[in-house]
Write a protein that holds these residues in place. Structure first.
Motif, short mmCIF file in Angstrom:
data_model
loop_
_atom_site.label_atom_id
_atom_site.label_comp_id
_atom_site.label_asym_id
_atom_site.label_seq_id
_atom_site.Cartn_x
_atom_site.Cartn_y
_atom_site.Cartn_z
N VAL A 105 0.86 -1.18 0.00
CA VAL A 105 0.00 0.00 0.00
C VAL A 105 0.89 1.23 0.00
N VAL A 106 0.74 2.09 -0.99
CA VAL A 106 1.52 3.32 -1.08
C VAL A 106 0.58 4.48 -0.80
N VAL A 107 0.92 5.27 0.22
CA VAL A 107 0.10 6.40 0.63
C VAL A 107 0.88 7.68 0.37
N HIS A 108 0.27 8.59 -0.36
CA HIS A 108 0.88 9.89 -0.62
C HIS A 108 0.37 10.86 0.43
N SER A 109 1.29 11.39 1.25
CA SER A 109 0.91 12.30 2.32
C SER A 109 1.77 13.55 2.24
N PRO A 110 1.42 14.58 3.00
CA PRO A 110 2.25 15.78 3.00
C PRO A 110 3.70 15.51 3.45
N ALA A 111 3.88 14.48 4.25
CA ALA A 111 5.22 14.13 4.72
C ALA A 111 6.00 13.34 3.67
N GLY A 112 5.35 12.99 2.58
CA GLY A 112 6.00 12.22 1.53
C GLY A 112 5.29 10.89 1.31
N GLU A 113 5.89 10.08 0.48
CA GLU A 113 5.30 8.79 0.15
C GLU A 113 5.63 7.77 1.24
N GLN A 114 4.60 7.06 1.70
CA GLN A 114 4.79 6.05 2.73
C GLN A 114 4.36 4.70 2.17
N VAL A 115 5.12 3.66 2.50
CA VAL A 115 4.84 2.32 2.01
C VAL A 115 4.50 1.41 3.19
N PHE A 116 3.42 0.66 3.05
CA PHE A 116 2.97 -0.29 4.06
C PHE A 116 2.71 -1.63 3.39
N TYR A 117 2.74 -2.69 4.18
CA TYR A 117 2.42 -4.03 3.69
C TYR A 117 1.27 -4.57 4.52
N ILE A 118 0.31 -5.19 3.85
CA ILE A 118 -0.86 -5.73 4.55
C ILE A 118 -0.49 -7.08 5.13
#
Length: 165
Positions: A146-159
């Motif tokens: 899961v790639v989330v674009h946030s104000p802090a930058g791109e964050q990557v998570f795994y389910i």
């Protein structure tokens, strides 16, 4: 001249049974308990004479407007909400009401529940389905990225896990 406020985008019309119960409890508390108390307090304050300098009267009238506004909102919102009481047919994918365990790139795990916009609470682990993170998760399965674009930058998570408790 009045202050213009652009119309807010309506949130999704889904809610869990727990969320609906919480909204109905709030509506009952405001309408049947709090409003009669405030109305009585305003009535008593009005007996004291000059209302322009009576703090209890002014505050009570303001509180009545707040209560009435919230009651109108809750009545309208409860009429348009759809309660989702059962899990989806495909429980291997993230849908509304799912409990999702995510792992970030540092190995830290966090558990979230996908709920409606009227019941989200980040401290309790309830994430609105309209949020960027939930939108990125919807439809994904275990071991997906899961790639989330946030104000802090791109964050990557795994389910790590999906469940419908």
């Amino acid at each position: 001249m009045g202050r213009y406020r652009p119309p807010r985008r309506r949130g999704s019309a889904y809610i869990t049974p727990e969320g609906e119960a919480a909204l109905r409890t709030e509506l009952h508390q405001l309408w049947k308990v709090e409003r009669p108390q405030v109305t009585h307090a305003v009535h008593e304050a009005a007996k004291n004479g000059d209302r322009s300098e009576n703090g209890d009267y002014i505050y009570g009238k303001r509180r009545l407007r707040e209560i009435d506004s919230r009651v109108r909102f809750l009545n309208k919102r409860l009429d348009e909400l759809e309660v989702v009481a059962r899990p989806p047919d495909d429980t291997s994918r993230i849908r509304f009401g799912a409990w999702v365990t995510l792992e970030d790139t540092g190995g830290e795990e966090k558990r979230w529940r996908i709920v409606g916009p009227d019941e989200f609470d980040l401290r309790a682990g309830r994430l609105s389905m309209d949020s960027p993170m939930a939108r990125a998760m919807l439809g994904k399965g275990v071991d997906d990225e899961v790639v989330v674009h946030s104000p802090a930058g791109e964050q990557v998570f795994y389910i790590v896990d999906i469940s419908y408790d």
